[in-house]
Design an enzyme around this catalytic site. Structure first.
Site, PDB file in Angstrom:
ATOM      1  N   LYS A   2      13.061  -2.415  -8.356  1.00 29.30           N
ATOM      2  CA  LYS A   2      13.462  -1.549  -7.243  1.00 29.30           C
ATOM      3  C   LYS A   2      13.939  -2.395  -6.059  1.00 29.30           C
ATOM      4  O   LYS A   2      14.922  -2.086  -5.401  1.00 29.30           O
ATOM      5  CB  LYS A   2      12.261  -0.682  -6.865  1.00 29.30           C
ATOM      6  CG  LYS A   2      12.194  -0.186  -5.454  1.00 29.30           C
ATOM      7  CD  LYS A   2      13.163   0.951  -5.257  1.00 29.30           C
ATOM      8  CE  LYS A   2      13.088   1.588  -3.891  1.00 29.30           C
ATOM      9  NZ  LYS A   2      12.611   0.798  -2.797  1.00 29.30           N
ATOM     10  N   ASP A   3      13.218  -3.497  -5.797  1.00 29.86           N
ATOM     11  CA  ASP A   3      13.601  -4.442  -4.748  1.00 29.86           C
ATOM     12  C   ASP A   3      14.231  -5.648  -5.445  1.00 29.86           C
ATOM     13  O   ASP A   3      13.627  -6.717  -5.555  1.00 29.86           O
ATOM     14  CB  ASP A   3      12.370  -4.822  -3.926  1.00 29.86           C
ATOM     15  CG  ASP A   3      11.762  -3.597  -3.260  1.00 29.86           C
ATOM     16  OD1 ASP A   3      12.301  -3.162  -2.247  1.00 29.86           O
ATOM     17  OD2 ASP A   3      10.772  -3.051  -3.793  1.00 29.86           O
ATOM     18  N   SER A  53       9.471   5.352  -3.551  1.00 31.70           N
ATOM     19  CA  SER A  53       9.317   4.415  -2.449  1.00 31.70           C
ATOM     20  C   SER A  53       8.299   4.980  -1.481  1.00 31.70           C
ATOM     21  O   SER A  53       8.252   6.204  -1.262  1.00 31.70           O
ATOM     22  CB  SER A  53      10.662   4.236  -1.724  1.00 31.70           C
ATOM     23  OG  SER A  53      10.455   3.621  -0.460  1.00 31.70           O
ATOM     24  N   ARG A  55       8.528   4.810   1.497  1.00 32.90           N
ATOM     25  CA  ARG A  55       9.279   5.354   2.634  1.00 32.90           C
ATOM     26  C   ARG A  55       9.818   6.758   2.370  1.00 32.90           C
ATOM     27  O   ARG A  55      10.293   7.402   3.306  1.00 32.90           O
ATOM     28  CB  ARG A  55      10.436   4.414   2.999  1.00 32.90           C
ATOM     29  CG  ARG A  55       9.964   3.103   3.618  1.00 32.90           C
ATOM     30  CD  ARG A  55      11.121   2.308   4.218  1.00 32.90           C
ATOM     31  NE  ARG A  55      10.636   1.231   5.064  1.00 32.90           N
ATOM     32  CZ  ARG A  55      10.514  -0.044   4.684  1.00 32.90           C
ATOM     33  NH1 ARG A  55      10.840  -0.411   3.459  1.00 32.90           N
ATOM     34  NH2 ARG A  55      10.068  -0.959   5.522  1.00 32.90           N
ATOM     35  N   GLY A  90       0.806  -1.212   0.000  1.00 31.18           N
ATOM     36  CA  GLY A  90       0.000   0.000   0.000  1.00 31.18           C
ATOM     37  C   GLY A  90       0.839   1.261   0.000  1.00 31.18           C
ATOM     38  O   GLY A  90       2.030   1.218  -0.325  1.00 31.18           O
ATOM     39  N   LEU A 102       0.428   3.637  -2.129  1.00 28.82           N
ATOM     40  CA  LEU A 102       0.801   3.409  -3.524  1.00 28.82           C
ATOM     41  C   LEU A 102       1.323   4.672  -4.199  1.00 28.82           C
ATOM     42  O   LEU A 102       0.889   5.783  -3.905  1.00 28.82           O
ATOM     43  CB  LEU A 102      -0.414   2.871  -4.297  1.00 28.82           C
ATOM     44  CG  LEU A 102      -0.990   1.559  -3.753  1.00 28.82           C
ATOM     45  CD1 LEU A 102      -2.171   1.110  -4.614  1.00 28.82           C
ATOM     46  CD2 LEU A 102       0.066   0.463  -3.689  1.00 28.82           C
ATOM     47  N   HIS A 103       2.265   4.469  -5.122  1.00 26.92           N
ATOM     48  CA  HIS A 103       2.835   5.554  -5.924  1.00 26.92           C
ATOM     49  C   HIS A 103       2.978   5.053  -7.362  1.00 26.92           C
ATOM     50  O   HIS A 103       2.587   3.911  -7.670  1.00 26.92           O
ATOM     51  CB  HIS A 103       4.173   6.007  -5.336  1.00 26.92           C
ATOM     52  CG  HIS A 103       5.122   4.884  -5.050  1.00 26.92           C
ATOM     53  ND1 HIS A 103       5.658   4.090  -6.043  1.00 26.92           N
ATOM     54  CD2 HIS A 103       5.611   4.389  -3.878  1.00 26.92           C
ATOM     55  CE1 HIS A 103       6.451   3.185  -5.512  1.00 26.92           C
ATOM     56  NE2 HIS A 103       6.431   3.328  -4.184  1.00 26.92           N
ATOM     57  N   GLY A 115       5.359   3.897  -8.965  1.00 33.39           N
ATOM     58  CA  GLY A 115       6.090   2.637  -9.108  1.00 33.39           C
ATOM     59  C   GLY A 115       5.130   1.459  -9.053  1.00 33.39           C
ATOM     60  O   GLY A 115       5.148   0.573  -9.915  1.00 33.39           O
ATOM     61  N   HIS A 116       4.266   1.469  -8.031  1.00 28.71           N
ATOM     62  CA  HIS A 116       3.268   0.399  -7.927  1.00 28.71           C
ATOM     63  C   HIS A 116       2.338   0.402  -9.151  1.00 28.71           C
ATOM     64  O   HIS A 116       1.997  -0.654  -9.690  1.00 28.71           O
ATOM     65  CB  HIS A 116       2.397   0.591  -6.678  1.00 28.71           C
ATOM     66  CG  HIS A 116       3.138   0.562  -5.378  1.00 28.71           C
ATOM     67  ND1 HIS A 116       3.300   1.679  -4.590  1.00 28.71           N
ATOM     68  CD2 HIS A 116       3.750  -0.449  -4.716  1.00 28.71           C
ATOM     69  CE1 HIS A 116       3.966   1.353  -3.491  1.00 28.71           C
ATOM     70  NE2 HIS A 116       4.264   0.071  -3.542  1.00 28.71           N
TER      71      HIS A 116
HETATM   72  P1  AMP Z   1       6.038  -2.423  -1.614  1.00 30.49           P
HETATM   73  O1  AMP Z   1       4.663  -1.850  -1.475  1.00 30.49           O
HETATM   74  O2  AMP Z   1       7.125  -1.472  -1.276  1.00 30.49           O
HETATM   75  O3  AMP Z   1       6.185  -3.776  -0.942  1.00 30.49           O
HETATM   76  O4  AMP Z   1       6.229  -2.719  -3.149  1.00 30.49           O
HETATM   77  C1  AMP Z   1       5.323  -3.505  -3.874  1.00 30.49           C
HETATM   78  C2  AMP Z   1       5.889  -3.795  -5.225  1.00 30.49           C
HETATM   79  O5  AMP Z   1       6.120  -2.571  -5.930  1.00 30.49           O
HETATM   80  C3  AMP Z   1       7.252  -4.515  -5.160  1.00 30.49           C
HETATM   81  O6  AMP Z   1       7.318  -5.487  -6.182  1.00 30.49           O
HETATM   82  C4  AMP Z   1       8.221  -3.393  -5.409  1.00 30.49           C
HETATM   83  O7  AMP Z   1       9.450  -3.821  -5.976  1.00 30.49           O
HETATM   84  C5  AMP Z   1       7.445  -2.540  -6.387  1.00 30.49           C
HETATM   85  N1  AMP Z   1       7.966  -1.172  -6.389  1.00 30.49           N
HETATM   86  C6  AMP Z   1       8.136  -0.355  -5.315  1.00 30.49           C
HETATM   87  N2  AMP Z   1       8.692   0.813  -5.693  1.00 30.49           N
HETATM   88  C7  AMP Z   1       8.879   0.730  -7.035  1.00 30.49           C
HETATM   89  C8  AMP Z   1       9.435   1.619  -8.021  1.00 30.49           C
HETATM   90  N3  AMP Z   1       9.907   2.826  -7.703  1.00 30.49           N
HETATM   91  N4  AMP Z   1       9.463   1.202  -9.308  1.00 30.49           N
HETATM   92  C9  AMP Z   1       8.999  -0.036  -9.655  1.00 30.49           C
HETATM   93  N5  AMP Z   1       8.469  -0.910  -8.777  1.00 30.49           N
HETATM   94  C10 AMP Z   1       8.411  -0.535  -7.484  1.00 30.49           C
END
Ligand code: AMP
Length: 283
Positions: free
Chosen positions: A149-150, A185, A187, A31, A33-34, A36-37
């Site tokens: 990213k991860d 991110s 964060r 969640g 969300l940005h 990237g998500h």
């Molecule tokens: P998270 O909510 O941080 O657990 O991320 C969920 C998914 O979104 C994971 O597969 C992350 O690698 C991906 N993600 C997070 N930030 C980015 C970003 N800046 N660009 C691409 N994918 C991202």
């Protein structure tokens, strides 16, 4: 768009979609969300008719003293964004739904879980593997989308799927960045204005290593030094690791050759830990 909180409801909704011939994609998220998500959601839409997004801040991937409690949460805002993306189903379970109090089995990520992030966050990837395996078991997606990213997480999920013969295709998607290069991110909202400005040093360090490689450097340790020196120019950034590794095994490299390599960095800006990485492709 349906928003469901129970595993059985999700199974039922997905089974209905599958019964009419739709391909199922899963995008696991925590969640807040940005873009990237959302890029993962868009990639999922290109490959599947029925896109499921999970929104779950997974407690088992946070260590003691990490930011589980403080992790940004905005389910209402997330649902608006996902609705606008045409997502079919959002799975937003409570912790007690996701983890039965009697559950005792966890998924061990193996040696890939011990290096880089795993060396600093020793229980992180077993939490990731466990929740991702559970999400695969609940949703049974044909495809699952993860961000580069991860990068270590993506490598570990691919390995888990291979080693446990899980019937899902893992798709990796490129990192989405702010205009100044900072990887998006959830964060990033923790950063003070000064820390936010300093945070671009992760990407600057990666790009400096890439530039040195493009200028002909093949000594991976020299590229690590380039990154360390760049991060050292930013007093607000405290590096956790700076590495050049094999892109598949994540083993540290001494020299670059034609096999895919990855530069990976992690640093703390105040109390916020950020990670980033970049492909190093010779030729
Ligand atoms: P998270 O909510 O941080 O657990 O991320 C969920 C998914 O979104 C994971 O597969 C992350 O690698 C991906 N993600 C997070 N930030 C980015 C970003 N800046 N660009 C691409 N994918 C991202």
């Amino acid at each position: 768009m349906e928003t469901l909180v129970s595993k059985d409801e999700v199974r039922r909704a997905v089974a209905e979609a599958r019964a009419v011939g739709q391909r199922i994609a899963l995008v696991p998220t925590m969640g807040a969300l940005h873009e990237g998500h959302l890029s993962l959601v868009r990639a999922a839409h290109e490959r599947a008719e029925y896109v499921v997004v999970s929104v779950f801040v997974n407690p088992t991937q946070f260590g003691p003293g990490e930011d589980f409690e403080a992790y940004p949460r905005d389910l209402e805002g997330d649902l608006e964004l996902l609705e606008a993306e045409g997502v079919a189903l959002v799975f937003a379970p409570a912790t007690a739904t996701m983890y039965d109090p009697g559950a005792t089995v966890i998924v061990d990520p193996g040696p890939l879980g011990d290096v880089l992030e795993g060396a600093i966050r020793p229980t992180h990837f077993r939490g990731v593997c466990t929740v991702v395996a559970k999400l695969f078991g609940i949703v049974e997606p044909d495809l699952a989308f993860f961000g580069e990213k991860d990068f270590q997480q993506l490598a570990i999920v691919r390995t888990m799927v291979r080693d446990l013969d899980l019937p899902v295709r893992v798709v990796g998607c490129p990192t989405i960045r702010e205009p100044d290069g900072l990887a998006m991110s959830s964060r990033n909202v923790y950063l003070s204005p000064d820390e936010r400005a300093a945070a671009t040093v992760l990407y600057r360090a990666l790009r400096a290593a890439e530039a040195r490689m493009l200028a002909g450097e093949r000594d991976a340790r020299a590229l690590v030094e380039v990154m360390r020196a760049k991060i050292a120019t930013e007093p607000l950034a405290v590096p956790d690791y700076t590495e050049v590794a094999d892109a598949v095994t994540l083993a540290p490299l001494d020299a670059l050759d034609s096999s895919p390599a990855r530069a990976l960095v992690a640093a703390r800006l105040g109390s916020t830990r950020l990670i980033d990485n970049l492909a190093l492709e010779v030729g």
